[in-house]
Scaffold this active site. Structure first.
Site, PDB file in Angstrom:
ATOM      1  N   SER A 197      36.840  48.813  41.122  1.00 20.20           N
ATOM      2  CA  SER A 197      38.302  48.979  41.095  1.00 20.20           C
ATOM      3  C   SER A 197      38.590  49.836  42.328  1.00 20.20           C
ATOM      4  O   SER A 197      37.938  49.873  43.377  1.00 20.20           O
ATOM      5  CB  SER A 197      38.991  49.427  39.896  1.00 20.20           C
ATOM      6  OG  SER A 197      40.310  49.196  39.955  1.00 20.20           O
ATOM      7  N   ASP A 231      40.181  42.639  38.766  1.00 23.94           N
ATOM      8  CA  ASP A 231      39.850  43.964  38.735  1.00 23.94           C
ATOM      9  C   ASP A 231      38.189  44.107  37.929  1.00 23.94           C
ATOM     10  O   ASP A 231      38.247  43.641  36.901  1.00 23.94           O
ATOM     11  CB  ASP A 231      40.783  44.797  37.898  1.00 23.94           C
ATOM     12  CG  ASP A 231      40.338  46.391  38.232  1.00 23.94           C
ATOM     13  OD1 ASP A 231      39.170  46.976  38.443  1.00 23.94           O
ATOM     14  OD2 ASP A 231      41.613  47.219  38.200  1.00 23.94           O
TER      15      ASP A 231
END
Length: 396
Positions: free
Chosen positions: A109, A252
């Site tokens: 991320s 993500d």
């Protein structure tokens, strides 16, 4: 990079359009076997024993690139805007003069956005500072309004795309490719919605391929790893190998794991690590505060989203830290963890320049003063020589 920007800005909205209209424009069907056949060597999904063994082998081979006798692994966690703290820690650590030359750097991320700069070396610290403190992120969360009812993701994808494209320069990619050729490894984790599994990308292997498609893949993997589900649309990544090609849907990386040290599949029992790891040091930067913190939640769309995301991330971080701590104790690995101090204000969805600059400066100051990391698992004492000849060796 103009060509790369043009490709990214054209292809990502086109993919979003197709996804938004999925009821009338379905994706081409493919099977798990098709994905496996199309998977290139720089993509690891850990669904097979071969992939798990290959990842372990190639990661351990990176230890041969050490110049100081220690095998240093850096893991940068997710955490949204709080990634500014981890970026500051890296820059402050360089200023302190004792930042290791990490043989393996991983990012998830927002950690995936930091990792390339760290892997490329301290010469790119000014670029890392610029990425997190220049105000580029001020308008990262641009609402789609009513279009959010049609397109996946509450926020427009273009600001995140622009952020990544603007900061992934040809110079950065060339430096990453050069470090990869030395034997070091840069890994970024995403989550495949098709396979429902963690996917790890060898970003150095991608960077050393200079064709436009590979450079675009490098950028899109970073965008996918930072695309919070529900907030940003997922990203279609081209997976191609030996004439087989599919498009895989990714979000993500912290959907599955908040940081990457050992892939989940390896924790679940694929056999022991084949070599001693008592020369290894694991450094984890938690871009957040792992312990729960009482706060009266604000009843608003952004407030509830931020509080929910922060709660989810903290729960993942605690479980991941427990697993890595057990791994470190089992193999005699030194483990050190940095996290945002309790007294430092933090907000995962506050991407304003003021907030991110304050977090960056806090991390920078902590690392410069040598206070950023706390040892969770102490080193084995004394450390034996890395290579000890045995009586059967001809040279002994």
């Amino acid at each position: 990079m103009r060509l790369l920007r043009l490709l990214a800005l054209i292809l990502l909205p086109t993919a979003a359009l197709a996804l938004g209209a999925c009821q009338t424009m379905p994706r081409p069907a493919f099977q798990a076997a098709d994905l496996a056949a199309a998977s290139p060597p720089w993509r690891y999904d850990f669904l097979s024993q071969e992939a798990r063994d290959r990842f372990v082998r190639e990661t351990l081979d990176a230890s041969q690139a050490t110049t100081d006798g220690t095998f240093d692994i850096l893991a940068l966690s997710g955490g949204g805007a709080n990634g500014a703290y981890g970026a500051g820690v890296m820059v402050g650590w360089s200023q302190a003069g004792d930042r290791p030359d990490f043989e393996v750097v991983t990012g998830v991320s927002t950690g995936a956005l930091i990792a390339p700069f760290v892997f490329a070396g301290p010469a790119f610290d000014p670029d890392l500072r610029h990425a997190y403190t220049s105000g580029q992120t001020d308008r990262l969360l641009r609402s789609r309004g009513l279009f959010a009812l049609i397109f996946p993701g509450v926020f427009k994808p273009e600001p995140l795309t622009n952020l990544v494209v603007d900061n992934v320069t040809p110079e950065l990619l060339d430096a990453i490719a050069a470090e990869h050729r030395k034997g070091r490894r840069l890994y970024v984790s995403t989550t495949s919605l098709d396979a429902q599994t963690q996917v790890v990308w060898d970003m150095g292997a991608i960077a050393q391929r200079t064709d436009p498609a590979s450079r675009l893949l490098f950028v899109n993997v970073l965008i996918a790893s930072a695309s919070i589900p529900g907030a940003f649309p997922p990203v279609l990544l081209d997976v191609a190998h030996q004439g087989r090609r599919v498009q895989e849907l990714h979000v993500d990386g912290s959907t599955v794991s908040s940081f990457l040290v050992v892939p989940q599949a390896l924790f679940l029992g694929s056999g022991p690590i084949s070599r001693p790891l008592d020369d290894a040091r694991i450094w984890i930067v938690v871009n957040g505060k792992s312990e729960p913190r009482f706060e009266v939640a604000r009843i608003s769309a952004v407030g509830i989203a931020a509080r929910s995301f922060d709660t989810m991330v903290k729960a993942l971080q605690r479980s991941d830290l427990i697993a890595v701590t057990q791994f470190a104790r089992r193999y005699g690995v030194t483990l050190s963890v940095a996290a945002i101090p309790d007294e430092t204000p933090a907000n995962t969805l506050d991407f304003t320049q003021a907030h991110m600059t304050a977090l960056f400066q806090a991390g920078e100051a902590q690392a410069r003063a040598g206070r950023a990391f706390e040892t969770q698992v102490a080193p084995v004492q004394p450390r034996p020589p890395r290579f000890t000849p045995t009586p059967s060796d001809p040279e002994s």
